[in-house]
Design an enzyme around this catalytic site. Structure first.
Site, PDB file in Angstrom:
ATOM      1  CD  GLN A  12      -3.278  -4.507   6.512  1.00  0.00           C
ATOM      2  OE1 GLN A  12      -3.246  -3.536   5.766  1.00  0.00           O
ATOM      3  NE2 GLN A  12      -3.839  -5.649   6.150  1.00  0.00           N
TER       4      GLN A  12
ATOM      5  CG  ASP B  96      -9.697  -0.426   4.877  1.00  0.00           C
ATOM      6  OD1 ASP B  96      -9.363  -0.736   3.716  1.00  0.00           O
ATOM      7  OD2 ASP B  96      -9.052  -0.738   5.885  1.00  0.00           O
TER       8      ASP B  96
ATOM      9  CE  LYS C 203      -3.721  -2.593   2.076  1.00  0.00           C
ATOM     10  NZ  LYS C 203      -4.405  -3.079   3.284  1.00  0.00           N
TER      11      LYS C 203
END
Ligand code: NDP
Length: 292
Positions: free
Chosen positions: A97, A120, A53
Site C-alpha cells: 500500500q 498493482d 480491499k
C-alpha cells in the site's frame, strides 16, 4: 446540460459478478485466489483503503493476508516480507500500500514484487509491456478501471481528444498509454504541473481525466459543453459543517455537471473501479498460475 453519473459502483458490481464465476472455476481446479496486502505505518487513509480491499476479497471469496508493519520498520524488513511472499506458492497477488513512510524507497521496493504477482501493475516489466502496446501483463488498476467504466457506459473514445491532468507512474502516465492504445484510440495530451494554460487544453477536450490531487481544480469554465469528465482525485478538505470536520472532494468541481455529458462522482466513481480491477488482476494471476 446536466451530466449523467458515471457510476463506478454499479460498474464495479458488474465486474465483481463476472469474477464470482471465474473464482468458482479456480476453486474447482483446486486453486483459491489469494492476495497479500502489505501496509507499513499508520496513515489513516491508507488503512481505510486496505480495509476496503480486504472487504472486497471477503465479498468475492478471495483469500486475503493482511501484513501490517509499524512505521519504524526498515526497508530491509519490507524486502524480507516481499521476498517471502514471492516464494509462497498458492499466493497469487502482492500489493504494497502506497504511500510508504518517507524513509523508504517505494519504487525500489515495489520493483521487488514478482511481475506475475504484481497485481498493482507497477513493476517495470508490466508497465513496459503497456508501453509496447501489449495488454497481456498486469494493468495498473486505476487507469484500467477508468477505461472499463468508459466502455461500460458506452462512451466512444475512438478519435476523441483526451486531456489527462497528471503524469504519475500509477495513474496519469499509464492512463495516457491506455487511452491512446489500439482499440481505445483517443488522441492524448498529458498535462502536469509545468504545463501552461491547462484550462485552454481542457476547453478543447472531449474527454478530461483529472488525476492531480488538487481539490476541485477543474471548474465549469474549463470544460467544453458535452465533454466526458472522469474525476480520479481523492482529497480530504476541511468542512466544519460535518461532524467529522472534513469531507472528500475530487479534483473536479461539482458544477462541472452543468456542462459535462458524463461526470464520475467522488466517492463512488473511480475508487470502486480501482478495487474491482485489483480483484480482477488477482483472479487473473490465480488463473495463470494454473497454466504454469
Ligand atoms: P501524484 O501526486 O503522484 O501526481 C500528481 C500529478 O499531478 C503529477 O503529475 C503532478 O505534476 C500533477 N499536478 C500537480 N499539481 C498540478 C497542477 N496544479 N496542474 C497540473 N498538474 C498538476 O498523484 P497520483 O497520481 O498518485 O494521484 C492523483 C490523485 O488521484 C490524488 O488525489 C489521489 O488521491 C487520487 N487517486 C485516486 C485513486 C482512486 O482509486 N480513485 C487511486 C490513485 C490515486 P508533476 O509530475 O509535474 O509533479
Amino acid at each position: 446540460m446536466v451530466a449523467q453519473r458515471l457510476d463506478g459502483r454499479a460498474c464495479a458490481a458488474e465486474v465483481e459478478k463476472d469474477l464470482i464465476s471465474r473464482i468458482s472455476a479456480c476453486k474447482k481446479n483446486g486453486i483459491e485466489p489469494h492476495l497479500a496486502v502489505v501496509i507499513v505505518g499508520d496513515d489513516p487513509a491508507s488503512h481505510v483503503y486496505v480495509k476496503s480491499k480486504v472487504k472486497a476479497c471477503e465479498r468475492l471469496g478471495i483469500k486475503s493476508t493482511h501484513v501490517e508493519l509499524p512505521a519504524s520498520s526498515t526497508e530491509d524488513n519490507v524486502r524480507e516480507i516481499i521476498a517471502s511472499l514471492n516464494e509462497q506458492s498458492g499466493l497469487h497477488g502482492i500489493l504494497v500500500q502506497s504511500p510508504l513512510p518517507s524513509h523508504m524507497d517505494e519504487e525500489a521496493l515495489t520493483d521487488l514484487i514478482h511481475p506475475e504477482k504484481d497485481v498493482d501493475g507497477f513493476h517495470p516489466q508490466n508497465l513496459g509491456r503497456l508501453v509496447q502496446g501489449r495488454m497481456d501483463g498486469m494493468l495498473p488498476c486505476t487507469p484500467s478501471g477508468v477505461i472499463r467504466m468508459l466502455s461500460w457506459a458506452g462512451i466512444e473514445t475512438e478519435g476523441k481528444n483526451a486531456v489527462i491532468l497528471g503524469r504519475s507512474r500509477i495513474v496519469g502516465m499509464p492512463q495516457s498509454l491506455l487511452l491512446g492504445s489500439k482499440g481505445v484510440d483517443s488522441t492524448v495530451t498529458v498535462a502536469h504541473s509545468r504545463s501552461k494554460e491547462i484550462s485552454k487544453l481542457c476547453a478543447s477536450a472531449d474527454i478530461i481525466i483529472a488525476a492531480v490531487g488538487r481539490p476541485e481544480m477543474v471548474t465549469e469554465d474549463w470544460v467544453k459543453e458535452g465533454a466526458v469528465v472522469v474525476d480520479v482525485g481523492i482529497n480530504r478538505v476541511d468542512d466544519s459543517s460535518r461532524e467529522r470536520g472534513w469531507r472528500l472532494a475530487g479534483d473536479v468541481h461539482p458544477d462541472v455537471a452543468n456542462k459535462a455529458s458524463w461526470l464520475s462522482p467522488v466517492p463512488g466513481g473511480v475508487g470502486p473501479m480501482t478495487i474491482a480491477m485489483l480483484m480482477e488482476n488477482t483472479v487473473r494471476a490465480a488463473e495463470q498460475s494454473n497454466l504454469l
